[in-house]
Motif scaffolding. Sequence first.
Motif, short mmCIF file in Angstrom:
data_model
loop_
_atom_site.label_atom_id
_atom_site.label_comp_id
_atom_site.label_asym_id
_atom_site.label_seq_id
_atom_site.Cartn_x
_atom_site.Cartn_y
_atom_site.Cartn_z
N HIS A 1 0.85 -1.19 0.00
CA HIS A 1 0.00 0.00 0.00
C HIS A 1 0.88 1.24 0.00
O HIS A 1 1.69 1.44 0.91
CB HIS A 1 -0.94 0.04 1.20
N TYR A 2 0.71 2.05 -1.04
CA TYR A 2 1.49 3.27 -1.21
C TYR A 2 0.55 4.48 -1.10
O TYR A 2 -0.59 4.44 -1.54
CB TYR A 2 2.17 3.33 -2.58
N PHE A 3 1.09 5.55 -0.50
CA PHE A 3 0.36 6.81 -0.42
C PHE A 3 1.04 7.81 -1.36
O PHE A 3 2.23 8.10 -1.21
CB PHE A 3 0.35 7.36 1.01
N ARG A 4 0.27 8.32 -2.30
CA ARG A 4 0.80 9.30 -3.26
C ARG A 4 0.68 10.69 -2.64
O ARG A 4 -0.40 11.17 -2.34
CB ARG A 4 -0.01 9.23 -4.55
N LEU A 5 1.82 11.33 -2.43
CA LEU A 5 1.85 12.68 -1.87
C LEU A 5 2.42 13.63 -2.92
O LEU A 5 3.63 13.80 -3.04
CB LEU A 5 2.71 12.71 -0.59
N THR B 1 6.03 9.46 -3.25
CA THR B 1 5.15 8.36 -2.84
C THR B 1 5.71 7.72 -1.58
O THR B 1 6.90 7.42 -1.51
CB THR B 1 5.03 7.30 -3.95
N LYS C 1 5.85 4.51 0.63
CA LYS C 1 5.59 3.07 0.58
C LYS C 1 5.34 2.58 2.00
O LYS C 1 6.23 2.13 2.69
CB LYS C 1 6.77 2.34 -0.06
N ALA C 2 4.08 2.67 2.42
CA ALA C 2 3.72 2.37 3.80
C ALA C 2 3.79 0.89 4.11
O ALA C 2 4.17 0.49 5.22
CB ALA C 2 2.32 2.89 4.11
N THR D 1 -1.84 0.52 8.77
CA THR D 1 -2.15 0.50 7.34
C THR D 1 -2.51 -0.91 6.89
O THR D 1 -3.42 -1.10 6.08
CB THR D 1 -0.97 1.04 6.52
N TYR E 1 -8.85 1.06 3.03
CA TYR E 1 -8.01 1.49 1.92
C TYR E 1 -8.13 0.45 0.80
O TYR E 1 -8.36 -0.73 1.07
CB TYR E 1 -6.53 1.56 2.33
N THR F 1 -2.68 -1.19 -2.92
CA THR F 1 -1.96 -0.89 -4.16
C THR F 1 -1.71 -2.17 -4.95
O THR F 1 -1.81 -2.19 -6.18
CB THR F 1 -0.63 -0.18 -3.85
#
Length: 314
Positions: A16-20, A25, A27-28, A54, A63, A66
């Motif tokens: 699961h990645y969060f795009r900021l 990005t 990589k959580a 997460t 969520y 990804t």
Amino acid sequence: MLEDKAPLLAVRGLKHYFRLGKNYTVKAVENISFDIMPGETFGLVGESGSGKTTVGQAVIRLYNPTAGRIVFNGEDISGKLTKAQNTMLRTNMQMVFQDPMASLNPYKKIIDTIAMGLDAQFPHMNPKEREQRVYSIMEKVGLSKSQANRYPSQLSGGQRQRIGLARALIMNPKLIIADEAISALDVSIQAQVVNLMKDLQLVSGMAYLFIAHDLSMVRYISDVIGVMHMGYMVESGLTDEIFSKPVHPYTKSLLSAIPRMNPYKERTRRPMEYDPESFRVRYADGTNHFLSRTHSVLSTDAELAEWEDSSAQV
């Protein structure tokens, strides 16, 4: 551990990645795999920011993952959920959150908070049956039905967490994700809530994904433990294997930080410090090495040989 049954929850290669923004990005969670058997408690531990929460929120589909595959109760819930899958998931998997006050609506009475799942899944339920089911579950978690018409602000922290547990239990789920569910409580109340969870598990046979950073509590409640760091599952195994035969240096550092009962030893104890750079650990280069059928470590061949050699010399 129930070895003759299929896993209730099977997670494979979860990312699961969060795009900021456009160019950054986070990589959580990176390539996490684990199983939870029916009636089992899987403890997920690691420091703040390691990706534990997460994982829990991706599993319950708060969520959209990804990448990776999540199979729950025989259904693949990795992609877009059908209406039937969504109903199955919301009925059979529930979550208890860390902050009992923040997770409760301050303007809803306790009876209505606990009945939220019933109202969503069975909107035409008889009001008398709804009331009786709420009273029954309140009794199971140690709450009085006289508290049903109160508001969260009128109850203590321990009582509010029992409400969160009751809200999850009223759907009779097969899996409860407890996300730091006791960390905001006093130590004595923590013990009460964990003992309650264990007792309810014996009666109902439900499974728990118990997310925490308190290793002593995780040891007490868990059958299997997974250790996370920087988004990776660095080691997993039966509780006894993790505590008696730790291999990864991060796992050893966590165990070394547990306070000892002997005040003289505690005064001179020096917890092990761990930093991936100083230990020359490259998580992205590692693969899962199985030391036994239940015990695995994320490492390269060279890292594993070095860690096993150092363990043998202790």
